[in-house]
Write a protein that holds these residues in place. Sequence first.
Motif, PDB file in Angstrom:
ATOM      1  N   SER A  73      -5.008   2.755  11.908  1.00  0.00           N
ATOM      2  CA  SER A  73      -3.646   3.293  12.285  1.00  0.00           C
ATOM      3  C   SER A  73      -2.709   2.832  11.176  1.00  0.00           C
ATOM      4  O   SER A  73      -1.987   3.718  10.863  1.00  0.00           O
ATOM      5  CB  SER A  73      -3.152   2.926  13.378  1.00  0.00           C
ATOM      6  N   PHE A  74      -2.824   1.635  10.543  1.00  0.00           N
ATOM      7  CA  PHE A  74      -1.868   1.302   9.298  1.00  0.00           C
ATOM      8  C   PHE A  74      -2.520   1.104   8.388  1.00  0.00           C
ATOM      9  O   PHE A  74      -3.680   0.556   8.034  1.00  0.00           O
ATOM     10  CB  PHE A  74      -1.265  -0.054   9.758  1.00  0.00           C
ATOM     11  N   MET A  75      -2.156   1.682   7.209  1.00  0.00           N
ATOM     12  CA  MET A  75      -2.700   1.783   5.999  1.00  0.00           C
ATOM     13  C   MET A  75      -2.468   0.475   5.235  1.00  0.00           C
ATOM     14  O   MET A  75      -1.382  -0.020   5.164  1.00  0.00           O
ATOM     15  CB  MET A  75      -2.332   3.002   4.976  1.00  0.00           C
ATOM     16  N   GLN A  76      -3.556  -0.041   4.549  1.00  0.00           N
ATOM     17  CA  GLN A  76      -3.457  -1.189   4.135  1.00  0.00           C
ATOM     18  C   GLN A  76      -3.271  -0.718   2.308  1.00  0.00           C
ATOM     19  O   GLN A  76      -4.081   0.009   2.068  1.00  0.00           O
ATOM     20  CB  GLN A  76      -4.920  -2.042   4.206  1.00  0.00           C
ATOM     21  N   PRO A  77      -2.194  -1.318   1.660  1.00  0.00           N
ATOM     22  CA  PRO A  77      -2.325  -1.205   0.329  1.00  0.00           C
ATOM     23  C   PRO A  77      -3.464  -1.754  -0.298  1.00  0.00           C
ATOM     24  O   PRO A  77      -4.278  -2.888   0.125  1.00  0.00           O
ATOM     25  CB  PRO A  77      -1.020  -1.918  -0.224  1.00  0.00           C
ATOM     26  N   PRO A  78      -4.073  -0.925  -1.418  1.00  0.00           N
ATOM     27  CA  PRO A  78      -5.424  -1.453  -2.181  1.00  0.00           C
ATOM     28  C   PRO A  78      -4.879  -2.893  -2.860  1.00  0.00           C
ATOM     29  O   PRO A  78      -3.791  -3.268  -3.228  1.00  0.00           O
ATOM     30  CB  PRO A  78      -5.475  -0.547  -3.271  1.00  0.00           C
ATOM     31  N   SER A  79      -5.999  -3.584  -2.923  1.00  0.00           N
ATOM     32  CA  SER A  79      -5.728  -4.850  -3.661  1.00  0.00           C
ATOM     33  C   SER A  79      -5.638  -4.721  -5.003  1.00  0.00           C
ATOM     34  O   SER A  79      -5.600  -3.616  -5.923  1.00  0.00           O
ATOM     35  CB  SER A  79      -7.049  -5.737  -3.594  1.00  0.00           C
ATOM     36  N   ARG A  80      -4.796  -5.869  -5.525  1.00  0.00           N
ATOM     37  CA  ARG A  80      -4.414  -5.999  -7.001  1.00  0.00           C
ATOM     38  C   ARG A  80      -5.431  -5.855  -7.773  1.00  0.00           C
ATOM     39  O   ARG A  80      -5.266  -5.039  -8.928  1.00  0.00           O
ATOM     40  CB  ARG A  80      -3.645  -7.161  -7.305  1.00  0.00           C
ATOM     41  N   LEU A  82      -8.487  -4.137  -7.613  1.00  0.00           N
ATOM     42  CA  LEU A  82      -8.929  -2.776  -7.330  1.00  0.00           C
ATOM     43  C   LEU A  82      -7.800  -1.961  -8.422  1.00  0.00           C
ATOM     44  O   LEU A  82      -8.267  -0.992  -9.153  1.00  0.00           O
ATOM     45  CB  LEU A  82      -8.887  -2.370  -6.003  1.00  0.00           C
ATOM     46  N   LEU A  83      -6.629  -1.890  -8.272  1.00  0.00           N
ATOM     47  CA  LEU A  83      -5.489  -1.463  -8.980  1.00  0.00           C
ATOM     48  C   LEU A  83      -5.798  -1.634 -10.609  1.00  0.00           C
ATOM     49  O   LEU A  83      -5.657  -0.553 -11.222  1.00  0.00           O
ATOM     50  CB  LEU A  83      -4.225  -1.518  -8.448  1.00  0.00           C
ATOM     51  N   SER A  84      -5.993  -2.849 -10.846  1.00  0.00           N
ATOM     52  CA  SER A  84      -6.213  -3.275 -12.168  1.00  0.00           C
ATOM     53  C   SER A  84      -7.326  -2.658 -12.711  1.00  0.00           C
ATOM     54  O   SER A  84      -7.237  -2.146 -14.019  1.00  0.00           O
ATOM     55  CB  SER A  84      -6.253  -4.627 -12.230  1.00  0.00           C
ATOM     56  N   GLU A  85      -8.272  -2.556 -11.969  1.00  0.00           N
ATOM     57  CA  GLU A  85      -9.554  -1.873 -12.485  1.00  0.00           C
ATOM     58  C   GLU A  85      -9.436  -0.320 -12.612  1.00  0.00           C
ATOM     59  O   GLU A  85     -10.077   0.252 -13.825  1.00  0.00           O
ATOM     60  CB  GLU A  85     -10.805  -2.333 -11.662  1.00  0.00           C
ATOM     61  N   LEU A  86      -8.679   0.144 -11.762  1.00  0.00           N
ATOM     62  CA  LEU A  86      -8.721   1.656 -12.188  1.00  0.00           C
ATOM     63  C   LEU A  86      -7.578   1.965 -13.241  1.00  0.00           C
ATOM     64  O   LEU A  86      -7.885   2.783 -13.811  1.00  0.00           O
ATOM     65  CB  LEU A  86      -7.864   2.188 -10.657  1.00  0.00           C
ATOM     66  N   VAL A  87      -6.524   0.945 -13.475  1.00  0.00           N
ATOM     67  CA  VAL A  87      -5.792   1.159 -14.518  1.00  0.00           C
ATOM     68  C   VAL A  87      -6.490   1.193 -15.708  1.00  0.00           C
ATOM     69  O   VAL A  87      -6.437   1.734 -16.722  1.00  0.00           O
ATOM     70  CB  VAL A  87      -4.487   0.319 -14.419  1.00  0.00           C
ATOM     71  N   ARG A  88      -7.502   0.195 -15.839  1.00  0.00           N
ATOM     72  CA  ARG A  88      -8.157   0.091 -16.957  1.00  0.00           C
ATOM     73  C   ARG A  88      -9.079   1.081 -17.262  1.00  0.00           C
ATOM     74  O   ARG A  88      -9.127   1.650 -18.368  1.00  0.00           O
ATOM     75  CB  ARG A  88      -9.020  -1.243 -16.866  1.00  0.00           C
ATOM     76  N   LYS A  89      -9.659   1.557 -16.280  1.00  0.00           N
ATOM     77  CA  LYS A  89     -10.662   2.893 -16.547  1.00  0.00           C
ATOM     78  C   LYS A  89      -9.691   4.036 -17.068  1.00  0.00           C
ATOM     79  O   LYS A  89     -10.216   4.886 -18.000  1.00  0.00           O
ATOM     80  CB  LYS A  89     -11.191   3.049 -15.129  1.00  0.00           C
TER      81      LYS A  89
END
Length: 166
Positions: A73-80, A82-89
């Motif tokens: 029901s409640f969206m959890q924000p992605p971990s820091r 995971l976001l850092s890895e996506l930004v690097r890619k």
Amino acid sequence: MCIRDSRDILHSMSIEQHDPAVVHQLLEFTHRYVSDIFEESRHYADYAAGGADRKEVGVEDVKLAIQTRVNFSFMQPPSRELLSELVRKKNGIPLPMLPIRPGVRLPPDKYCLTAPNYQYRPVNRPRNTQAGHVMAPDGGDAVQPPASKHRASGAQINVKIKSERM
């Protein structure tokens, strides 16, 4: 939970002014949420008992129902991380080179919204010029317009559609 409890919750969150309907909405949300949690925990308890109806619901069943509700029901924000890895890619992919030419420097056409997205002429379809009707796209018979009845009179009026090439 009563209206006073709802007001206390809002007051504890430093909300001094609110619409009176907010208190009732908070009560309704709380009732629906707790009811759904207890109903799901009862289903988990029944499943754990092997299909037999259990009279008691354990704390573990309630915890599982709450965890399931929170996950869906409640969206959890992605971990820091995971976001850092996506930004690097994403930042590892170089931008396309801009062509050296005079004028406004734009990226390649496939990345621009300046390309035309319409056609000047419709797709050519075979036409039956004898009857003035457009042939069906699959090469079948010509599409015949239905006969219409005029509302003012009961007489039937045949309509013939004739299209000319533009």
